[in-house]
Scaffold this active site. Structure first.
Site, PDB file in Angstrom:
ATOM      1  N   LYS A 100      81.099  -8.696 -43.747  1.00 26.52           N
ATOM      2  CA  LYS A 100      81.288 -10.071 -43.291  1.00 26.52           C
ATOM      3  C   LYS A 100      82.717 -10.510 -43.140  1.00 26.52           C
ATOM      4  O   LYS A 100      83.530 -10.252 -43.922  1.00 26.52           O
ATOM      5  CB  LYS A 100      80.612 -10.902 -44.249  1.00 26.52           C
ATOM      6  CG  LYS A 100      79.146 -11.274 -44.200  1.00 26.52           C
ATOM      7  CD  LYS A 100      78.698 -12.249 -45.047  1.00 26.52           C
ATOM      8  CE  LYS A 100      76.905 -12.395 -44.702  1.00 26.52           C
ATOM      9  NZ  LYS A 100      76.082 -10.997 -45.204  1.00 26.52           N
ATOM     10  N   ASP A 141      78.650  -7.772 -39.808  1.00 25.24           N
ATOM     11  CA  ASP A 141      77.755  -8.703 -39.984  1.00 25.24           C
ATOM     12  C   ASP A 141      77.967  -9.962 -39.117  1.00 25.24           C
ATOM     13  O   ASP A 141      79.209 -10.073 -38.728  1.00 25.24           O
ATOM     14  CB  ASP A 141      77.445  -9.272 -41.408  1.00 25.24           C
ATOM     15  CG  ASP A 141      76.753  -8.304 -42.521  1.00 25.24           C
ATOM     16  OD1 ASP A 141      76.064  -7.447 -42.020  1.00 25.24           O
ATOM     17  OD2 ASP A 141      76.647  -8.672 -43.435  1.00 25.24           O
ATOM     18  N   MET A 142      76.767 -10.881 -38.671  1.00 24.76           N
ATOM     19  CA  MET A 142      77.083 -11.941 -37.875  1.00 24.76           C
ATOM     20  C   MET A 142      77.082 -13.264 -38.781  1.00 24.76           C
ATOM     21  O   MET A 142      75.892 -13.221 -39.440  1.00 24.76           O
ATOM     22  CB  MET A 142      76.017 -11.841 -36.453  1.00 24.76           C
ATOM     23  CG  MET A 142      76.587 -12.896 -35.605  1.00 24.76           C
ATOM     24  SD  MET A 142      78.247 -12.984 -35.105  1.00 24.76           S
ATOM     25  CE  MET A 142      78.157 -11.802 -33.559  1.00 24.76           C
ATOM     26  N   GLN A 170      71.912 -12.067 -33.207  1.00 22.29           N
ATOM     27  CA  GLN A 170      70.835 -13.241 -33.748  1.00 22.29           C
ATOM     28  C   GLN A 170      70.170 -13.599 -32.753  1.00 22.29           C
ATOM     29  O   GLN A 170      70.256 -14.559 -31.948  1.00 22.29           O
ATOM     30  CB  GLN A 170      71.384 -14.046 -34.310  1.00 22.29           C
ATOM     31  CG  GLN A 170      72.434 -13.524 -35.763  1.00 22.29           C
ATOM     32  CD  GLN A 170      73.500 -14.558 -36.102  1.00 22.29           C
ATOM     33  OE1 GLN A 170      74.008 -15.077 -35.169  1.00 22.29           O
ATOM     34  NE2 GLN A 170      73.641 -14.876 -37.245  1.00 22.29           N
ATOM     35  N   ARG A 191      72.697  -4.100 -33.943  1.00 23.23           N
ATOM     36  CA  ARG A 191      71.539  -4.896 -35.097  1.00 23.23           C
ATOM     37  C   ARG A 191      71.023  -5.960 -34.552  1.00 23.23           C
ATOM     38  O   ARG A 191      71.857  -6.914 -34.254  1.00 23.23           O
ATOM     39  CB  ARG A 191      72.156  -5.106 -36.473  1.00 23.23           C
ATOM     40  CG  ARG A 191      70.952  -5.436 -37.491  1.00 23.23           C
ATOM     41  CD  ARG A 191      71.627  -5.973 -38.698  1.00 23.23           C
ATOM     42  NE  ARG A 191      72.281  -4.932 -39.534  1.00 23.23           N
ATOM     43  CZ  ARG A 191      73.203  -5.233 -40.232  1.00 23.23           C
ATOM     44  NH1 ARG A 191      73.768  -6.412 -40.609  1.00 23.23           N
ATOM     45  NH2 ARG A 191      74.045  -4.367 -41.077  1.00 23.23           N
ATOM     46  N   GLY A 195      68.286 -14.143 -37.333  1.00 26.73           N
ATOM     47  CA  GLY A 195      69.198 -15.124 -37.756  1.00 26.73           C
ATOM     48  C   GLY A 195      68.939 -15.748 -38.881  1.00 26.73           C
ATOM     49  O   GLY A 195      67.886 -16.185 -39.027  1.00 26.73           O
ATOM     50  N   THR A 233      64.088  -6.339 -39.024  1.00 22.36           N
ATOM     51  CA  THR A 233      63.170  -7.378 -39.187  1.00 22.36           C
ATOM     52  C   THR A 233      61.972  -6.911 -40.070  1.00 22.36           C
ATOM     53  O   THR A 233      61.976  -5.751 -40.248  1.00 22.36           O
ATOM     54  CB  THR A 233      62.408  -7.843 -37.997  1.00 22.36           C
ATOM     55  OG1 THR A 233      61.466  -8.730 -38.230  1.00 22.36           O
ATOM     56  CG2 THR A 233      61.692  -6.737 -37.199  1.00 22.36           C
ATOM     57  N   ARG A 296      67.535 -15.868 -48.793  1.00 21.91           N
ATOM     58  CA  ARG A 296      66.241 -15.198 -48.906  1.00 21.91           C
ATOM     59  C   ARG A 296      65.136 -15.980 -49.499  1.00 21.91           C
ATOM     60  O   ARG A 296      63.996 -15.973 -49.188  1.00 21.91           O
ATOM     61  CB  ARG A 296      66.410 -13.871 -49.784  1.00 21.91           C
ATOM     62  CG  ARG A 296      67.304 -12.813 -49.622  1.00 21.91           C
ATOM     63  CD  ARG A 296      67.209 -12.028 -48.224  1.00 21.91           C
ATOM     64  NE  ARG A 296      67.233 -12.800 -47.047  1.00 21.91           N
ATOM     65  CZ  ARG A 296      68.605 -12.800 -46.293  1.00 21.91           C
ATOM     66  NH1 ARG A 296      69.488 -12.229 -46.691  1.00 21.91           N
ATOM     67  NH2 ARG A 296      68.431 -13.484 -45.251  1.00 21.91           N
TER      68      ARG A 296
HETATM   69  C1  LIG Z   1      69.293  -5.155 -42.255  1.00 21.46           C
HETATM   70  C2  LIG Z   1      69.200  -6.631 -42.016  1.00 21.46           C
HETATM   71  C3  LIG Z   1      70.636  -7.242 -41.784  1.00 21.46           C
HETATM   72  C4  LIG Z   1      70.692  -8.599 -41.639  1.00 21.46           C
HETATM   73  N1  LIG Z   1      71.804  -8.758 -41.041  1.00 21.46           N
HETATM   74  C5  LIG Z   1      71.977 -10.294 -40.865  1.00 21.46           C
HETATM   75  C6  LIG Z   1      73.339 -10.762 -40.217  1.00 21.46           C
HETATM   76  O1  LIG Z   1      74.147  -9.996 -40.269  1.00 21.46           O
HETATM   77  N2  LIG Z   1      73.258 -12.041 -39.767  1.00 21.46           N
HETATM   78  C7  LIG Z   1      72.113 -12.726 -39.896  1.00 21.46           C
HETATM   79  O2  LIG Z   1      72.144 -13.983 -39.561  1.00 21.46           O
HETATM   80  N3  LIG Z   1      71.041 -12.441 -40.690  1.00 21.46           N
HETATM   81  C8  LIG Z   1      70.950 -11.154 -41.024  1.00 21.46           C
HETATM   82  N4  LIG Z   1      69.694 -10.674 -41.454  1.00 21.46           N
HETATM   83  C9  LIG Z   1      68.717 -11.795 -41.678  1.00 21.46           C
HETATM   84  C10 LIG Z   1      67.859 -12.040 -40.701  1.00 21.46           C
HETATM   85  O3  LIG Z   1      68.448 -12.727 -39.389  1.00 21.46           O
HETATM   86  C11 LIG Z   1      66.483 -12.943 -41.084  1.00 21.46           C
HETATM   87  O4  LIG Z   1      67.046 -14.060 -41.707  1.00 21.46           O
HETATM   88  C12 LIG Z   1      65.728 -11.948 -42.006  1.00 21.46           C
HETATM   89  O5  LIG Z   1      65.676 -10.693 -41.793  1.00 21.46           O
HETATM   90  C13 LIG Z   1      64.212 -12.819 -41.979  1.00 21.46           C
HETATM   91  O6  LIG Z   1      63.512 -12.374 -40.811  1.00 21.46           O
HETATM   92  P1  LIG Z   1      62.529 -11.490 -40.496  1.00 21.46           P
HETATM   93  O7  LIG Z   1      62.863 -10.726 -39.216  1.00 21.46           O
HETATM   94  O8  LIG Z   1      62.438 -10.397 -41.532  1.00 21.46           O
HETATM   95  O9  LIG Z   1      61.382 -12.434 -40.169  1.00 21.46           O
HETATM   96  P2  LIG Z   1      60.421 -13.518 -40.950  1.00 21.46           P
HETATM   97  O10 LIG Z   1      59.634 -14.425 -40.104  1.00 21.46           O
HETATM   98  O11 LIG Z   1      61.493 -14.180 -41.817  1.00 21.46           O
HETATM   99  O12 LIG Z   1      59.484 -12.387 -42.074  1.00 21.46           O
HETATM  100  C14 LIG Z   1      58.556 -11.801 -41.551  1.00 21.46           C
HETATM  101  C15 LIG Z   1      57.779 -11.285 -42.576  1.00 21.46           C
HETATM  102  O13 LIG Z   1      58.820 -10.465 -43.446  1.00 21.46           O
HETATM  103  C16 LIG Z   1      58.213 -10.435 -44.852  1.00 21.46           C
HETATM  104  N5  LIG Z   1      59.509 -11.366 -45.555  1.00 21.46           N
HETATM  105  C17 LIG Z   1      60.600 -11.888 -44.785  1.00 21.46           C
HETATM  106  N6  LIG Z   1      61.400 -12.384 -45.867  1.00 21.46           N
HETATM  107  C18 LIG Z   1      60.832 -12.052 -47.138  1.00 21.46           C
HETATM  108  C19 LIG Z   1      61.274 -12.202 -48.424  1.00 21.46           C
HETATM  109  N7  LIG Z   1      62.656 -12.890 -48.647  1.00 21.46           N
HETATM  110  N8  LIG Z   1      60.612 -11.956 -49.436  1.00 21.46           N
HETATM  111  C20 LIG Z   1      59.461 -11.105 -49.041  1.00 21.46           C
HETATM  112  N9  LIG Z   1      58.921 -10.924 -47.994  1.00 21.46           N
HETATM  113  C21 LIG Z   1      59.704 -11.487 -46.843  1.00 21.46           C
HETATM  114  C22 LIG Z   1      57.251 -11.530 -44.938  1.00 21.46           C
HETATM  115  O14 LIG Z   1      55.962 -10.718 -44.748  1.00 21.46           O
HETATM  116  C23 LIG Z   1      57.139 -12.516 -43.583  1.00 21.46           C
HETATM  117  O15 LIG Z   1      55.962 -12.937 -43.109  1.00 21.46           O
HETATM  118  C24 LIG Z   1      69.631  -9.304 -41.658  1.00 21.46           C
HETATM  119  C25 LIG Z   1      68.219  -8.808 -41.926  1.00 21.46           C
HETATM  120  C26 LIG Z   1      68.170  -7.701 -42.205  1.00 21.46           C
HETATM  121  C27 LIG Z   1      66.786  -7.005 -42.329  1.00 21.46           C
END
Ligand SMILES: Cc1cc2nc3c(=O)[nH]c(=O)nc-3n(C[C@H](O)[C@H](O)[C@H](O)COP(=O)(O)OP(=O)(O)OC[C@H]3O[C@@H](n4cnc5c(N)ncnc54)[C@H](O)[C@@H]3O)c2cc1C
Length: 315
Positions: A100, A141-142, A170, A191, A195, A233, A296
């Site tokens: 970051k 990271d963003m 994002q 990546r 977001g 995701t 989270r």
């Molecule tokens: C490898 C990686 C790097 C990332 N880097 C960044 C970044 O640099 N900047 C940024 O803004 N964001 C980052 N993120 C976070 C991302 O933007 C999302 O906030 C996060 O991944 C949740 O989105 P989702 O696509 O999993 O969908 P969501 O709609 O949040 O979740 C879909 C499904 O995933 C499961 N799930 C999701 N979250 C959880 C949890 N906390 N506990 C248990 N199950 C869960 C559930 O089954 C849910 O229904 C990153 C995520 C990943 C995976």
């Protein structure tokens, strides 16, 4: 954003809440499910276990919004240390680091040594050089939308010397489909995530449906392009859509990868590896786990109620 997310993200900015949660041993259970430990050794051990199961990692030394050059320097040292330990244990083929920019000085005011942008660029360069020497890569990271232009400018500068440096885009931002087009060139590691920050409607889609639609449009651009998409995701529907788009655009396994967070959907991570897909887990570590944990929890109300119940029962 879910009903509970916005109040929780606001509450998490309260210093009193932070002190309460950070000092409570009860939080250890839920913290441990997202963060394997506070030390370099603990994260390298976690990486080794994943690598044995064919899962790659990207390590994130926790801490953001540094307003102190010493802390920024300490973060750079932490990255150099973890890269050295990964290299000593032969883990750099399977492991990279995520950085970051706000943790390495981007948020410092212009009055300090040329300003935050310049300091972050130089610090990122140091980490990229160490990663290259260790045989691995860095992904930037963003963070929130006020940093997007600065982060992409630093990425462009870094890629002149370290073209392997990864970007993050994002899908919730209106601008991202166009950023994907600009970054879908050969060798460009991108990546794509939904977001994680609370962004205003002037810059970001506000409903889950609109964010998901944007994610799919961006995926199409990245998978049809020449770069290396990193599909970050946990969303089962988006994973299925990504798999079918990869096949539509005749993408071989290994010419893109899936990414998930440590501790989230581990069974799905193993299923994808078994199916021959490349999977990388993002592993945060270090003492500054508070902000990460709150993001989270904000994403997942079920975890929030579990967390509050355990706080109440132990207090
Ligand atoms: C490898 C990686 C790097 C990332 N880097 C960044 C970044 O640099 N900047 C940024 O803004 N964001 C980052 N993120 C976070 C991302 O933007 C999302 O906030 C996060 O991944 C949740 O989105 P989702 O696509 O999993 O969908 P969501 O709609 O949040 O979740 C879909 C499904 O995933 C499961 N799930 C999701 N979250 C959880 C949890 N906390 N506990 C248990 N199950 C869960 C559930 O089954 C849910 O229904 C990153 C995520 C990943 C995976």
């Amino acid at each position: 954003m879910a009903l509970l997310s916005r109040p929780l993200l606001m509450l998490s900015r309260s210093e009193r809440v932070k002190q309460l949660v950070s000092s409570m041993p009860v939080s250890a259970g839920i913290v441990r499910s997202y963060v394997p430990g506070e030390t370099t050794e603990s994260v390298v051990d976690a990486t080794a276990v994943l690598a044995e199961n064919g899962v790659r990692s990207s390590l994130d030394f926790l801490g953001e919004d540094t307003l102190d050059t010493e802390q920024a320097d300490a973060t750079v040292m932490a990255y150099l240390d973890v890269l050295q330990q990964l290299s000593a244990r032969g883990l750099t083929r399977m492991t990279e680091v995520s950085v970051k920019l706000s943790a390495i000085g981007q948020a410092l005011p212009d009055s300090v040594a040329g300003g935050g942008h310049k300091i972050a660029l130089e610090n990122a360069r140091t980490i990229c050089r160490a990663a290259r020497n260790a045989g691995t890569t860095v992904t930037l990271d963003m963070e929130d939308h006020t940093t997007t232009d600065s982060t992409l400018a630093i990425l462009r500068d870094l890629r002149k010397d370290f073209p392997e440096t990864g970007a993050v885009l994002q899908a919730y931002l209106h601008r991202t489909e166009s950023d994907c087009r600009a970054l879908a060139y050969e060798g460009s590691r991108v990546r794509l995530c939904k977001g994680a920050y609370d962004e205003p409607e002037e810059v970001a889609f506000q409903t889950d449906l609109d964010v998901d639609r944007s994610y799919v449009r961006c995926l199409k651009v990245l998978l049809a392009g020449q770069g290396y998409p990193m599909i970050a995701t946990h969303d089962p529907r988006l994973v299925e859509i990504a798999l079918s788009l990869a096949s539509r655009y005749v993408r071989e396994q290994g010419s893109y990868e899936f990414q998930m967070l440590y501790g989230i959907r581990p069974d799905e991570q193993r299923r994808l590896v078994k199916a021959g897909e490349r999977v990388r887990v993002y592993i945060p570590y270090g003492q500054e786990w508070y902000g990460y944990l709150m993001r989270r929890l904000a994403e997942r109300p079920q975890n929030l109620s579990f967390f509050l119940r355990s706080l109440i029962s132990k207090s």
